[in-house]
Design a protein around this motif. Structure first.
Motif, short mmCIF file in Angstrom:
data_model
loop_
_atom_site.label_atom_id
_atom_site.label_comp_id
_atom_site.label_asym_id
_atom_site.label_seq_id
_atom_site.Cartn_x
_atom_site.Cartn_y
_atom_site.Cartn_z
N SER A 143 0.92 -1.07 0.08
CA SER A 143 0.14 0.02 0.25
C SER A 143 0.74 1.48 0.10
O SER A 143 1.81 1.20 0.67
N LEU A 144 0.44 2.27 -0.75
CA LEU A 144 1.19 3.54 -0.76
C LEU A 144 0.98 4.38 0.35
O LEU A 144 -0.30 4.68 0.66
N VAL A 145 2.12 4.75 1.02
CA VAL A 145 2.20 5.53 2.05
C VAL A 145 2.11 6.92 1.86
O VAL A 145 1.41 7.72 2.02
N ILE A 146 3.03 7.32 1.00
CA ILE A 146 3.39 8.73 0.69
C ILE A 146 4.51 8.60 -0.48
O ILE A 146 5.22 7.59 -0.66
N LYS A 147 4.32 9.64 -1.30
CA LYS A 147 5.04 9.93 -2.48
C LYS A 147 5.92 10.97 -2.32
O LYS A 147 5.31 12.24 -2.36
N LEU A 148 7.34 10.76 -1.86
CA LEU A 148 8.06 12.19 -1.62
C LEU A 148 8.66 12.41 -2.92
O LEU A 148 9.05 11.74 -3.95
N ASN A 149 8.88 13.73 -3.08
CA ASN A 149 9.26 14.36 -4.34
C ASN A 149 10.45 15.30 -4.21
O ASN A 149 10.31 16.33 -3.40
N ALA A 150 11.33 15.15 -4.72
CA ALA A 150 12.49 16.10 -4.46
C ALA A 150 13.00 16.47 -5.77
O ALA A 150 12.78 15.86 -6.64
N THR A 151 13.39 18.06 -6.11
CA THR A 151 13.70 18.36 -7.26
C THR A 151 15.04 19.05 -7.34
O THR A 151 15.84 19.34 -6.32
N ASP A 152 15.88 19.02 -8.45
CA ASP A 152 17.27 19.25 -8.74
C ASP A 152 17.22 20.38 -9.80
O ASP A 152 16.88 20.02 -10.98
N LEU A 153 17.78 21.30 -9.60
CA LEU A 153 17.97 22.42 -10.65
C LEU A 153 19.19 22.01 -11.80
O LEU A 153 18.89 22.86 -12.81
N ASP A 154 19.70 21.10 -11.47
CA ASP A 154 20.60 20.87 -12.61
C ASP A 154 19.90 19.98 -13.59
O ASP A 154 18.61 19.55 -13.60
N GLU A 155 20.91 19.40 -14.63
CA GLU A 155 20.11 18.85 -15.82
C GLU A 155 21.06 17.46 -16.05
O GLU A 155 21.85 17.27 -15.35
N GLY A 156 20.32 16.61 -16.86
CA GLY A 156 20.98 15.32 -17.13
C GLY A 156 21.08 14.51 -15.83
O GLY A 156 20.08 14.32 -15.05
N SER A 157 22.14 13.77 -15.88
CA SER A 157 22.35 12.81 -14.75
C SER A 157 22.43 13.71 -13.47
O SER A 157 22.26 13.17 -12.25
N ASN A 158 22.94 14.93 -13.44
CA ASN A 158 23.09 15.64 -12.33
C ASN A 158 21.64 16.01 -11.64
O ASN A 158 21.60 16.38 -10.59
#
Length: 813
Positions: free
Chosen positions: A261-276
């Protein structure tokens, strides 16, 4: 003859230069014209007939014609007027595509008949600024990392201009930019190149693309330009860490939520691009293993799902810390905290009942032995009432179902108490409902020790250095063994394995405390007599049967500088003054005397050096510090005193150093006494008993005599040692503790100063003293054994031990 003709028709001008040369009888002259390119069709270049001195009216009759050499026919002659005119527009860049030279010539041949004459005509085509600079690529693409340092340069494509000279590319211009500047370079052939210079650091997160315009300008009048677009794409470096929307999250989850069961979906963002900017989610080290077992974190999308059944009664709150890391070369990360609150619900769990549990058990219990009986039950019905029992896989036990809902716990692997002294066995019962419910119970199983481990010394060989002249009873070392068993299986007794050296038992020289392994010296050692000892010490436990091990002990007696040097030459018959006579005519470097000293210490301490302590004249004699030779440094003069007094000190190499001195009184004689250097000419029998050799022989003889006396005294003492009685010989097992441990004669049993003093006192009387605890009391028995007999008496109390020992000694006597 040179003619200048200028004619304005449309644009440009014409210049004429005629070169006359007599090449052959048919070729009479060379005529040179200069015209600009791109003149209009029909434009007159010059009047060729006039320049050649020909009659215009005879051109048709003489069939004048114009031939072009290796080129297209751009010019022709008007036979009516004799004019040279443009037949087709001339493009200098097409006619002379090479830019290696700015000189472009069109060669013509003019021919007439009656008589035949040929004229060479050269028409120079001059350049006009009719071409604008152009770039081979209208758009240039550059990829520049945002970490590029300021001042870094990037090469750009140069512009091409078919024109030559001042009409070619002269400079470049760059559109306004705060990050880039332009630097113009000039090649060896004068070609202009442009380099792009980074003057301000780039930041991809602020601006990913920079659009610039590069303009090439030629030097013509009016000037012409060409442009190209520069598109700079800023390459990303990993300079931004991922970040979550919140620093802390709080969510609720229902007890017994389905696994997955899904408890929560965390979301993090990174201003870089590609693999970074690609993010991987993981638990931090601060997240407990239990929490990680309960919830599964998807590394790719940050989803947290239920991994195991959640039980409100087990834990109501789960806290975790999630880390978001990018995939850059130097990974950066961000984190957030997540609190999961469990919401309780009403349910029925399976039950466990321990019917029988045998604890403790011996560590040598055979495999397949039953040690527990467990029953399980569940109030539910159907699949929800069917339960399964299991234990951890990493334990040396297994479950066997004996009957309906009854299980037996058996030993599946050999047990070892020294590795794991006890086991916490968790029985887990789980029903087959959906979602399944479970319960567990933990029992502690203790293991009893058996004597299965041999005592172990930390080292297999001990080297102990003992300084000579030690005090009797001095502690040499503590030889402690370790036995991982317990209780009596762990209790160790130490003793010396008997070994005789020169009719002397090791137990007469050393003693070991049987309780703690402390090794003592029973006598004062002399390095000059005894230099080392090698024997074995055994450690035996009190198990049944007892186990033992031994270790080799190497005792090294370390020398002290306790022997002063002895001067054996020159021999001193009376006192410490030696009188010598030498001729006054002794040569320089002659041997006057030789001092020899001996030291019985070790090599290091017995290294002897010689030096003058007193000397009448320091300029007259020298002393070799290593061999003790005294020689003259010069010849005697009439000013030198007749009597010379030399005091020589012989010093050893010890710390502190010991020394001996000798005084040599030299008297110079006027008689013809031969020097030592001339003695080789005398017969051998007169030289043997010189003073120096006589002293040396006497000294060596004295030392040999003393050594012989010492050996004889030692033999006499050993021979006077009384023999043991055959009726009751002394036994190493004469005194046995209540643990049935064997203790050697003269072994120091007690661990305090009182018992050791008693031991030394009785030992000096020729008896052996051993302390033994009474079987049912705390008092001690002191055994006093005369070495000449095998009798043993004991006292009844520890308080009067010394008196009892003395009494028993008297009665034995």
């Amino acid at each position: 003859m040179t003619h200048y003709l200028e004619q304005l028709r449309g644009v440009g001008y014409v210049s004429l230069i005629i070169f006359l040369s007599a090449i052959t009888n048919t070729v009479s002259s060379i005529i040179h014209y200069s015209v600009p390119e791109e003149m209009e069709q029909g434009s007159v270049v010059a009047n060729l007939a006039t320049d050649l001195g020909l009659d215009v009216k005879t051109l048709n009759e003489r069939k004048m014609r114009l031939d072009v050499v290796a080129n297209k026919k751009y010019l022709d002659i008007n036979k009516e007027t004799g004019e040279l005119f443009i037949l087709e527009r001339i493009d200098r860049e097409s006619l002379c595509p090479s830019k290696t030279t700015s000189y472009c010539v069109l060669k013509l041949d003019a021919t007439i008949e009656n008589p035949v004459r040929m004229f060479n005509i050269e028409v120079e085509i001059t350049d006009i600024n009719d071409n604008a600079p152009h770039f081979r690529r209208g758009t240039m693409h550059l990829d520049i990392s945002e970490s590029s340092p300021v001042g870094e340069r990037f090469s750009l494509n140069n512009a091409a201009d078919p024109d030559v000279g001042t009409n070619s590319v002269k400079t470049y211009h760059l559109s306004t930019s705060e990050h880039f500047a332009l630097e113009i370079q000039t090649g060896r052939d004068g070609t202009k190149f442009a380099d792009l210079i980074l003057k301000k650091s780039l930041d991809r997160e602020q601006q990913t693309v920079h659009n610039l315009i590069l303009t090439a300008v030629d030097g013509g009048v009016p000037t012409r330009t060409g442009t190209a677009s520069i598109i700079i794409r800023v390459l990303d470096v990993n300079d931004n860490a991922p970040s979550f929307d919140k620093a802390k999250y709080v969510v609720n989850v229902m007890e017994n939520s389905p696994i997955g069961s899904l408890v929560i979906k965390l979301n993090a963002t990174d201003l870089d691009e590609g693999s970074n900017s690609e993010i991987v989610y993981s638990y931090s080290l601060y997240t407990s293993e239990r929490t990680q077992k309960m919830f599964n974190l998807n590394q790719e999308n940050g989803e947290i799902r239920v991994k195991e059944m959640i039980n409100y009664e087990d834990l109501k709150l789960y806290e975790m810390e999630v880390i978001a890391s990018d995939k850059g070369p130097n990974s950066l990360s961000g984190q957030c905290k997540l609190t999961i609150q469990v919401t309780d619900m009403n349910d029925n769990h399976p039950e466990i009942s321990i019917k029988s549990f045998q604890s403790p058990i011996k560590e040598n219990t055979p495999t397949d032995t039953v040690i527990a009986v467990i029953s399980v039950s569940d109030k539910d019905s159907g699949d929800n009432g069917i339960v399964d029992l299991h234990i951890a896989d990493n334990m040396p036990f297994k479950l066997r179902e004996s009957s309906d809902n009854y299980y037996e716990l058996l030993v599946s692997e050999p047990l070892d108490r020294e590795k794991v002294p006890e086991y916490d066995i968790t029985f887990t019962v789980t029903d087959r409902g959906s979602p399944p419910l479970s319960d567990n119970e933990t029992m502690t199983l203790e293991l009893l020790d058996v004597n299965d481990n041999v005592p172990q010394f930390p080292q297999s060989f001990y080297t102990i250095r003992v300084m000579e002249n030690n005090a009797p009873g001095a502690l040499l070392s503590s030889l402690t063994a370790f036995d991982p068993d317990l209780h009596e299986n762990q209790y160790l007794v130490y003793f010396i394995i008997e070994k005789e050296i020169a009719n002397t038992s090791m137990s007469m020289l050393f003693s070991i405390n049987p309780e703690n392994g402390n090794l003592y010296a029973l006598k004062t050692f002399d390095y000059e007599i005894e230099k080392e000892f090698l024997f074995h010490i055994e450690a035996r436990d009190s198990g049944s049967p007892p186990l033992s091990s031994n270790v080799t002990v190497h005792i090294i007696i370390v020398d002290q500088n306790d022997n002063a040097p002895v001067i054996v030459s020159p021999w001193r018959a009376h006192g410490s003054v030696v009188e010598e006579k030498i001729p006054r005519s002794t040569d320089k470097g002659s041997l006057v005397a030789k001092v020899i000293a001996l030291d019985t210490d070790s090599v290091h301490n017995s290294r002897i050096t010689y030096q003058f302590l007193q000397v009448t004249d320091t300029t007259l004699f020298s002393l070799d510090q290593y061999n003790g030779e005294i020689r003259t440094m010069r010849m005697f003069s009439y000013r030198d005193p007749r009597h010379q007094r030399l005091v020589v000190v012989a010093k050893d190499n010890g710390d502190p150093a010991l020394s001996a001195t000798v005084t040599i009184k030299l008297t110079t004689m006027e008689t013809a006494v031969k020097a030592y250097s001339d003695m080789t000419e005398e017969p051998l029998e007169y030289d043997i008993f010189s003073d120096i050799n006589l002293y040396l022989v006497i000294g060596l003889g004295s030392v040999s005599f003393l050594l012989l006396i010492t050996i004889l005294v030692t033999i006499v003492i050993k021979c006077q040692k009384p023999k043991s009685s055959k009726a009751a010989p002394p036994s190493r097992n004469s005194v046995i503790s209540e643990r049935n441990s064997t203790i050697a004669d003269s072994t120091l049993v007690s661990n305090d100063a009182y018992w050791y003093s008693l031991f030394l006192a009785e030992t000096r009387k020729g008896k052996l003293v051993v302390r033994q605890p009474l079987p049912k009391g705390s008092r001690y028995i002191v055994s006093s054994i005369p070495r000449g007999t095998g009798l043993t008496e004991t006292s009844d109390s520890a308080a009067s031990t010394l008196q009892a020992s003395t009494t028993s000694s008297s009665s034995s006597t």
